[in-house]
Motif scaffolding. Structure first.
Motif, PDB file in Angstrom:
ATOM      1  N   ILE A  17      11.390  41.141 -13.690  1.00 27.77           N
ATOM      2  CA  ILE A  17      12.779  42.416 -12.271  1.00 27.77           C
ATOM      3  C   ILE A  17      11.942  43.229 -12.828  1.00 27.77           C
ATOM      4  O   ILE A  17      12.084  43.422 -11.390  1.00 27.77           O
ATOM      5  N   GLY A  21      13.391  48.898 -13.081  1.00 23.89           N
ATOM      6  CA  GLY A  21      15.329  48.568 -13.037  1.00 23.89           C
ATOM      7  C   GLY A  21      15.093  48.455 -14.418  1.00 23.89           C
ATOM      8  O   GLY A  21      16.375  48.475 -14.871  1.00 23.89           O
ATOM      9  N   GLU A  33      24.881  41.537 -14.801  1.00 22.15           N
ATOM     10  CA  GLU A  33      23.551  40.314 -15.510  1.00 22.15           C
ATOM     11  C   GLU A  33      24.119  40.042 -16.743  1.00 22.15           C
ATOM     12  O   GLU A  33      22.952  39.175 -16.950  1.00 22.15           O
ATOM     13  N   SER A  48      18.130  38.821  -9.487  1.00 24.63           N
ATOM     14  CA  SER A  48      17.159  40.781 -10.105  1.00 24.63           C
ATOM     15  C   SER A  48      15.864  40.492  -8.515  1.00 24.63           C
ATOM     16  O   SER A  48      16.383  41.669  -7.602  1.00 24.63           O
ATOM     17  N   SER A  52      15.876  43.582  -5.149  1.00 22.71           N
ATOM     18  CA  SER A  52      14.822  44.169  -5.634  1.00 22.71           C
ATOM     19  C   SER A  52      13.651  44.631  -4.174  1.00 22.71           C
ATOM     20  O   SER A  52      13.553  43.424  -3.560  1.00 22.71           O
TER      21      SER A  52
END
Length: 321
Positions: A17, A21, A33, A48, A52
C-alpha cells in the motif's frame, strides 16, 4: 497466536500500500478499508493500488523506477520500445499507462517478471495483450499458469489470462540486447520463491534484485512456493557478487534506489537473525518460545518498524532452519 499471525500478514500488505497511505491514516483502517480487509488481504492491496499515484525515479541510461503499484518496477526506454521489469497490479493500469506514455510514446515491447507474486505480475495481462514479449523463469510461468496458494496470505491465486502468462522462459540464464543495454537475467535458485531472477542492465550498471532484497524492512519469504531464509542469504551473496560500489540496486520493496552498502547490511541482518533463530531451535525451543526470546531484537529498531513485524519474521526464519 492466530491473531498475531494475521496482524503480521496485514503488515505485509501495507508494504504494498505504501508508507504514505499508512502514515496518513495513523495505521487505522477506514470503514471501506475494513470492509476490504474482511473480503481478503489481497483485495485490500488491490483496492489501494487502484487509487495510488505512481512515483517515478529517473536513474541513468534511460532507466526509470516506477513506485506505487506493488513492487518496484524498472522501465528502460529507447528505439526498441519500452522494456519493463515487473508489471505491478492490474488495477493500476490507468496510472501506469499515463506514466509509461510520459516516458515514451512507444509501446512496451518486453516485460520481464522477477518472480510470480501478484504485486509484481498481476499487470501482465494488460501489458501482454498489447503485444509485449513476456519473459520469466520457468517456475514463474508454472505458478502463473495454475491455481497457486500462499498459506501466509491465506489466499488462492487463479491462473493469469493467457495474454499474461510468460511465453519465453529459461532455466538458468538469459541475455537480451535492447535499447543500448545488455540485460543479463540470472536465476538465483530458490530464494524468496523458487522462481526468482535478477536483471542486470550492463552498460547502465543497474541491478534489479526483485524480492530477494527488501531495503530497510524485514522481507517476506514464501515457503509455499519454495522460499527459505538460506535461499534469501544465498541470493544476497549473489547480488553482492554481481554489483560494485557504483552499481544502483533496485529492491523489490522499500526505498527503490539503493546501493551495495545497504545491500550488504541487509545480508548481514539475514545471516545474524538466521543464526540466532537456528541456535534457539537447536536448543529445543518451540516456535512460540523462539518468538518470545526475541532473536531479532538487535535489528528491530531499523528493520522491524514498518511492515513485517519481528514476531512474524522470526516465524518465517524458524520454518526454514
Amino acid at each position: 497466536m492466530k491473531n498475531e499471525h494475521m496482524l503480521s500478514r496485514r503488515g505485509f500488505c501495507l508494504c504494498c500500500i505504501g508508507a504514505a497511505g499508512f502514515a496518513a491514516t495513523g495505521g487505522w483502517l477506514s470503514p471501506r478499508e475494513a470492509y476490504a480487509e474482511a473480503r481478503g488481504l489481497v483485495s485490500l492491496i488491490k483496492d489501494s493500488a487502484a487509487k495510488s499515484a505512481i512515483t517515478t525515479h529517473k536513474l541513468r541510461n534511460g532507466i526509470t523506477i516506477l513506485e506505487g503499484s506493488g513492487g518496484n518496477i524498472a522501465v528502460l526506454g529507447g528505439k526498441d520500445g519500452l522494456v519493463m521489469v515487473d508489471a505491478g497490479i492490474s488495477v493500476s493500469q490507468k496510472q501506469m499507462a499515463k506514466v509509461l506514455s510520459d516516458i515514451s510514446p512507444d509501446p512496451v515491447s518486453h516485460l520481464i517478471n522477477t518472480h510470480w507474486h501478484f504485486d509484481h505480475a498481476d499487470g501482465n495481462p494488460w501489458i501482454g495483450s498489447d503485444g509485449a514479449k513476456i519473459i520469466a523463469h520457468e517456475n514463474t510461468r508454472k505458478h502463473l499458469s495454475q491455481v497457486q496458494r500462499v498459506e501466509d496470505w491465506d489466499y488462492n491465486f487463479l491462473p493469469l489470462a493467457r495474454s499474461g502468462v510468460p511465453q519465453h522462459v529459461f532455466s538458468k540464464e538469459h541475455t537480451l540486447k535492447l535499447n543500448g543495454n545488455t540485460l543479463d537475467l540470472k536465476y538465483y535458485g530458490p530464494a524468496h520463491t523458487d522462481g526468482d531472477i535478477y536483471v542486470m542492465f550492463g552498460e547502465a550498471d543497474v541491478l534489479h534484485a526483485g524480492d530477494t532484497y527488501w531495503n530497510g524492512i524485514y522481507p517476506f519469504i514464501d515457503h509455499s512456493t519454495g522460499g527459505s531464509i538460506d535461499g534469501m542469504i544465498a541470493a544476497a551473496e549473489l547480488n553482492l557478487a554481481a554489483s560494485n560500489d557504483k552499481t544502483i540496486i533496485i529492491p523489490g520493496h522499500g526505498n527503490p534506489v539503493s546501493n551495495r552498502a545497504e545491500l550488504r547490511e541487509f545480508r548481514d541482518m539475514l545471516v545474524a537473525i538466521r543464526e540466532n533463530v537456528a541456535k534457539l531451535k537447536r536448543q529445543g525451543r518451540s516456535l512460540d518460545e523462539t518468538v518470545e526470546a526475541k532473536p531479532t531484537a538487535a535489528f528491530d529498531g531499523k528493520w522491524g518498524q514498518f511492515v513485517i513485524d519481528p514476531a512474524f519474521f522470526t516465524r518465517l526464519v524458524y520454518a526454514g532452519v
